[in-house]
Write a protein that holds these residues in place. Sequence first.
Motif, PDB file in Angstrom:
ATOM      1  N   MET A  32     -28.655 -20.418 -22.468  1.00  0.00           N
ATOM      2  CA  MET A  32     -27.301 -20.476 -21.905  1.00  0.00           C
ATOM      3  C   MET A  32     -27.395 -20.870 -20.432  1.00  0.00           C
ATOM      4  SD  MET A  32     -24.034 -19.898 -22.796  1.00  0.00           S
ATOM      5  CE  MET A  32     -24.029 -18.700 -24.131  1.00  0.00           C
ATOM      6  N   LYS A  33     -26.840 -22.001 -20.096  1.00  0.00           N
ATOM      7  CA  LYS A  33     -26.882 -22.501 -18.719  1.00  0.00           C
ATOM      8  C   LYS A  33     -25.645 -22.029 -17.965  1.00  0.00           C
ATOM      9  CE  LYS A  33     -29.171 -25.531 -15.978  1.00  0.00           C
ATOM     10  NZ  LYS A  33     -30.627 -25.530 -15.753  1.00  0.00           N
ATOM     11  N   ILE A  34     -25.860 -21.401 -16.802  1.00  0.00           N
ATOM     12  CA  ILE A  34     -24.769 -20.882 -15.980  1.00  0.00           C
ATOM     13  C   ILE A  34     -24.611 -21.785 -14.759  1.00  0.00           C
ATOM     14  CG2 ILE A  34     -23.816 -18.870 -14.816  1.00  0.00           C
ATOM     15  CD1 ILE A  34     -24.480 -18.364 -17.748  1.00  0.00           C
ATOM     16  N   GLY A  35     -23.388 -22.271 -14.549  1.00  0.00           N
ATOM     17  CA  GLY A  35     -23.132 -23.146 -13.424  1.00  0.00           C
ATOM     18  C   GLY A  35     -22.193 -22.517 -12.413  1.00  0.00           C
ATOM     19  N   PHE A  36     -22.408 -22.836 -11.154  1.00  0.00           N
ATOM     20  CA  PHE A  36     -21.530 -22.373 -10.079  1.00  0.00           C
ATOM     21  C   PHE A  36     -21.029 -23.583  -9.305  1.00  0.00           C
ATOM     22  CE2 PHE A  36     -23.987 -18.627 -10.987  1.00  0.00           C
ATOM     23  CZ  PHE A  36     -23.122 -17.562 -10.734  1.00  0.00           C
ATOM     24  N   ILE A  37     -19.715 -23.715  -9.220  1.00  0.00           N
ATOM     25  CA  ILE A  37     -19.125 -24.715  -8.339  1.00  0.00           C
ATOM     26  C   ILE A  37     -18.642 -23.962  -7.113  1.00  0.00           C
ATOM     27  CG2 ILE A  37     -17.254 -26.376  -8.052  1.00  0.00           C
ATOM     28  CD1 ILE A  37     -17.521 -27.094 -10.980  1.00  0.00           C
ATOM     29  N   GLY A  38     -19.384 -24.117  -6.027  1.00  0.00           N
ATOM     30  CA  GLY A  38     -19.185 -23.301  -4.835  1.00  0.00           C
ATOM     31  C   GLY A  38     -20.307 -22.277  -4.752  1.00  0.00           C
ATOM     32  N   LEU A  39     -20.992 -22.246  -3.604  1.00  0.00           N
ATOM     33  CA  LEU A  39     -22.143 -21.350  -3.449  1.00  0.00           C
ATOM     34  C   LEU A  39     -21.973 -20.453  -2.223  1.00  0.00           C
ATOM     35  CD1 LEU A  39     -25.026 -23.851  -4.327  1.00  0.00           C
ATOM     36  CD2 LEU A  39     -24.114 -22.019  -5.767  1.00  0.00           C
ATOM     37  N   GLY A  40     -20.789 -19.870  -2.099  1.00  0.00           N
ATOM     38  CA  GLY A  40     -20.513 -18.944  -1.006  1.00  0.00           C
ATOM     39  C   GLY A  40     -21.045 -17.553  -1.283  1.00  0.00           C
ATOM     40  N   ASN A  41     -20.581 -16.584  -0.495  1.00  0.00           N
ATOM     41  CA  ASN A  41     -21.102 -15.219  -0.586  1.00  0.00           C
ATOM     42  C   ASN A  41     -20.904 -14.586  -1.954  1.00  0.00           C
ATOM     43  OD1 ASN A  41     -22.061 -15.131   2.052  1.00  0.00           O
ATOM     44  ND2 ASN A  41     -20.111 -14.432   2.880  1.00  0.00           N
ATOM     45  N   MET A  42     -19.722 -14.789  -2.557  1.00  0.00           N
ATOM     46  CA  MET A  42     -19.492 -14.160  -3.854  1.00  0.00           C
ATOM     47  C   MET A  42     -20.352 -14.792  -4.939  1.00  0.00           C
ATOM     48  SD  MET A  42     -18.124 -11.620  -5.220  1.00  0.00           S
ATOM     49  CE  MET A  42     -17.021 -11.128  -3.886  1.00  0.00           C
ATOM     50  N   ALA A  43     -20.495 -16.099  -4.907  1.00  0.00           N
ATOM     51  CA  ALA A  43     -21.364 -16.764  -5.883  1.00  0.00           C
ATOM     52  C   ALA A  43     -22.792 -16.249  -5.751  1.00  0.00           C
ATOM     53  CB  ALA A  43     -21.318 -18.276  -5.688  1.00  0.00           C
ATOM     54  N   LYS A  44     -23.249 -16.084  -4.520  1.00  0.00           N
ATOM     55  CA  LYS A  44     -24.610 -15.578  -4.300  1.00  0.00           C
ATOM     56  C   LYS A  44     -24.748 -14.137  -4.782  1.00  0.00           C
ATOM     57  CE  LYS A  44     -24.842 -16.738   0.116  1.00  0.00           C
ATOM     58  NZ  LYS A  44     -25.427 -16.905   1.475  1.00  0.00           N
ATOM     59  N   ALA A  45     -23.716 -13.340  -4.581  1.00  0.00           N
ATOM     60  CA  ALA A  45     -23.757 -11.952  -5.052  1.00  0.00           C
ATOM     61  C   ALA A  45     -23.850 -11.898  -6.569  1.00  0.00           C
ATOM     62  CB  ALA A  45     -22.519 -11.196  -4.574  1.00  0.00           C
ATOM     63  N   ILE A  46     -23.074 -12.743  -7.232  1.00  0.00           N
ATOM     64  CA  ILE A  46     -23.089 -12.784  -8.700  1.00  0.00           C
ATOM     65  C   ILE A  46     -24.453 -13.240  -9.200  1.00  0.00           C
ATOM     66  CG2 ILE A  46     -22.100 -13.942 -10.722  1.00  0.00           C
ATOM     67  CD1 ILE A  46     -19.433 -14.058  -9.141  1.00  0.00           C
ATOM     68  N   MET A  47     -24.985 -14.288  -8.594  1.00  0.00           N
ATOM     69  CA  MET A  47     -26.311 -14.778  -8.987  1.00  0.00           C
ATOM     70  C   MET A  47     -27.382 -13.712  -8.781  1.00  0.00           C
ATOM     71  SD  MET A  47     -26.783 -18.737  -7.851  1.00  0.00           S
ATOM     72  CE  MET A  47     -25.843 -18.688  -6.322  1.00  0.00           C
ATOM     73  N   SER A  48     -27.306 -13.033  -7.650  1.00  0.00           N
ATOM     74  CA  SER A  48     -28.289 -11.996  -7.349  1.00  0.00           C
ATOM     75  C   SER A  48     -28.275 -10.905  -8.411  1.00  0.00           C
ATOM     76  CB  SER A  48     -27.993 -11.397  -5.968  1.00  0.00           C
ATOM     77  OG  SER A  48     -28.908 -10.373  -5.661  1.00  0.00           O
ATOM     78  N   GLY A  49     -27.073 -10.491  -8.814  1.00  0.00           N
ATOM     79  CA  GLY A  49     -26.962  -9.467  -9.845  1.00  0.00           C
ATOM     80  C   GLY A  49     -27.520  -9.920 -11.175  1.00  0.00           C
ATOM     81  N   MET A  50     -27.158 -11.133 -11.581  1.00  0.00           N
ATOM     82  CA  MET A  50     -27.631 -11.649 -12.866  1.00  0.00           C
ATOM     83  C   MET A  50     -29.146 -11.775 -12.896  1.00  0.00           C
ATOM     84  SD  MET A  50     -24.776 -14.498 -14.019  1.00  0.00           S
ATOM     85  CE  MET A  50     -25.292 -15.653 -12.759  1.00  0.00           C
ATOM     86  N   LEU A  51     -29.716 -12.215 -11.777  1.00  0.00           N
ATOM     87  CA  LEU A  51     -31.168 -12.398 -11.734  1.00  0.00           C
ATOM     88  C   LEU A  51     -31.900 -11.063 -11.639  1.00  0.00           C
ATOM     89  CD1 LEU A  51     -31.310 -15.503  -9.354  1.00  0.00           C
ATOM     90  CD2 LEU A  51     -31.865 -15.459 -11.797  1.00  0.00           C
ATOM     91  N   SER A  52     -31.388 -10.136 -10.826  1.00  0.00           N
ATOM     92  CA  SER A  52     -32.059  -8.842 -10.669  1.00  0.00           C
ATOM     93  C   SER A  52     -32.021  -8.024 -11.956  1.00  0.00           C
ATOM     94  CB  SER A  52     -31.426  -8.052  -9.521  1.00  0.00           C
ATOM     95  OG  SER A  52     -30.085  -7.695  -9.817  1.00  0.00           O
ATOM     96  N   GLN A  53     -30.944  -8.184 -12.727  1.00  0.00           N
ATOM     97  CA  GLN A  53     -30.825  -7.475 -13.997  1.00  0.00           C
ATOM     98  C   GLN A  53     -31.447  -8.255 -15.158  1.00  0.00           C
ATOM     99  OE1 GLN A  53     -29.604  -4.285 -14.312  1.00  0.00           O
ATOM    100  NE2 GLN A  53     -29.620  -4.397 -12.064  1.00  0.00           N
ATOM    101  N   LYS A  54     -31.990  -9.427 -14.818  1.00  0.00           N
ATOM    102  CA  LYS A  54     -32.677 -10.276 -15.808  1.00  0.00           C
ATOM    103  C   LYS A  54     -31.758 -10.687 -16.966  1.00  0.00           C
ATOM    104  CE  LYS A  54     -37.383  -8.711 -14.811  1.00  0.00           C
ATOM    105  NZ  LYS A  54     -37.066  -8.175 -13.485  1.00  0.00           N
ATOM    106  N   VAL A  55     -30.488 -10.856 -16.653  1.00  0.00           N
ATOM    107  CA  VAL A  55     -29.552 -11.371 -17.648  1.00  0.00           C
ATOM    108  C   VAL A  55     -29.822 -12.849 -17.880  1.00  0.00           C
ATOM    109  CG1 VAL A  55     -27.103 -11.742 -18.175  1.00  0.00           C
ATOM    110  CG2 VAL A  55     -27.810  -9.672 -16.985  1.00  0.00           C
ATOM    111  N   VAL A  56     -30.183 -13.542 -16.812  1.00  0.00           N
ATOM    112  CA  VAL A  56     -30.591 -14.944 -16.896  1.00  0.00           C
ATOM    113  C   VAL A  56     -31.788 -15.129 -15.974  1.00  0.00           C
ATOM    114  CG1 VAL A  56     -28.257 -15.799 -17.416  1.00  0.00           C
ATOM    115  CG2 VAL A  56     -29.010 -15.630 -15.032  1.00  0.00           C
ATOM    116  N   SER A  57     -32.430 -16.285 -16.073  1.00  0.00           N
ATOM    117  CA  SER A  57     -33.543 -16.624 -15.183  1.00  0.00           C
ATOM    118  C   SER A  57     -33.111 -17.746 -14.252  1.00  0.00           C
ATOM    119  CB  SER A  57     -34.764 -17.061 -16.003  1.00  0.00           C
ATOM    120  OG  SER A  57     -34.464 -18.248 -16.725  1.00  0.00           O
ATOM    121  N   THR A  58     -33.930 -18.017 -13.249  1.00  0.00           N
ATOM    122  CA  THR A  58     -33.574 -19.057 -12.280  1.00  0.00           C
ATOM    123  C   THR A  58     -33.397 -20.416 -12.958  1.00  0.00           C
ATOM    124  OG1 THR A  58     -35.943 -19.382 -11.801  1.00  0.00           O
ATOM    125  CG2 THR A  58     -34.709 -17.903 -10.354  1.00  0.00           C
ATOM    126  N   GLU A  59     -34.153 -20.667 -14.019  1.00  0.00           N
ATOM    127  CA  GLU A  59     -34.050 -21.952 -14.719  1.00  0.00           C
ATOM    128  C   GLU A  59     -32.711 -22.109 -15.434  1.00  0.00           C
ATOM    129  OE1 GLU A  59     -36.551 -19.798 -15.185  1.00  0.00           O
ATOM    130  OE2 GLU A  59     -38.154 -20.791 -14.053  1.00  0.00           O
TER     131      GLU A  59
END
Length: 264
Positions: free
Chosen positions: A1-28
């Motif tokens: 499942m590919k997750i895309g972000f249009i806009g990479l501001g503070n909230m987008a970064k917070a969401i990405m950080s959570g998803m990655l730290s909880q291993k819901v998705v990987s950087t790839e």
Amino acid sequence: MKIGFIGLGNMAKAIMSGMLSQKVVSTEDIIGSEIIDHSRNQVAKEFNIEVTSNNRIVAEQADIIFLAVKPQYFHEVISGIKDIITEKQIIISIAAGKTMSFIENEFETKIKLVRCMPNAPAIVGEGCTGFCLNEFVTYEEKEFVLKLLNSFGKASLVSEKLMDVVVAVSGSSPAYVFILIEAMADAAVSGGMPRAQAYEFAAQAVLGSAKMVLETGKHPGELKDMVCSPEGTTIEAVKTLEKMGFRAAVMEAMEVCMDKSKNM
């Protein structure tokens, strides 16, 4: 499942950080677009994800697309990608004030749509997110989206008519709390406490009080009564807050916040 972000501001970064730290998705699994070179390069370095300045590349590759731009840019952004969005993709809006009807009309086609309102504490993994969705999102898709939203705090499904309330009670409310902490710390400094220690004491008091509400299940009024001893210091402070219209000020602030959200 590919997750895309249009806009990479503070909230987008917070969401990405959570998803990655909880291993819901990987950087790839993540791709993001941002028109500001410095912001785009910073996110690429911090999160090691694929980035681009072209929103269409995100729209072409992602299965789930977070629209993480300010509400005033929605028309421009959606106009640039709507011709390549398919009925299989899920669009997630994090913008205040933009209804599902508005977003659906902008895309001019049937889309799977989730509208949500995260808040600033998502940055530290303690976000509170209200979300709603349209009829094209399946149960399985809803559960996956909920997993994503829970990765940076707590998320709850609400009816869309409550989304403006969500904006006021959780989306904007961290600002109210920050003002409270600052005011408490200012008073402590006035009483002789060093500034850094004053902020620590005030912030910890707010954190601990919030945990008491969430973990004891008791009514906030009951917890307040527990602290207010007869003829004590706390009841005197509470009396002054009531005299100064503390509750009314908070309620009126939230009401204007809701009105602003409805009319954006």
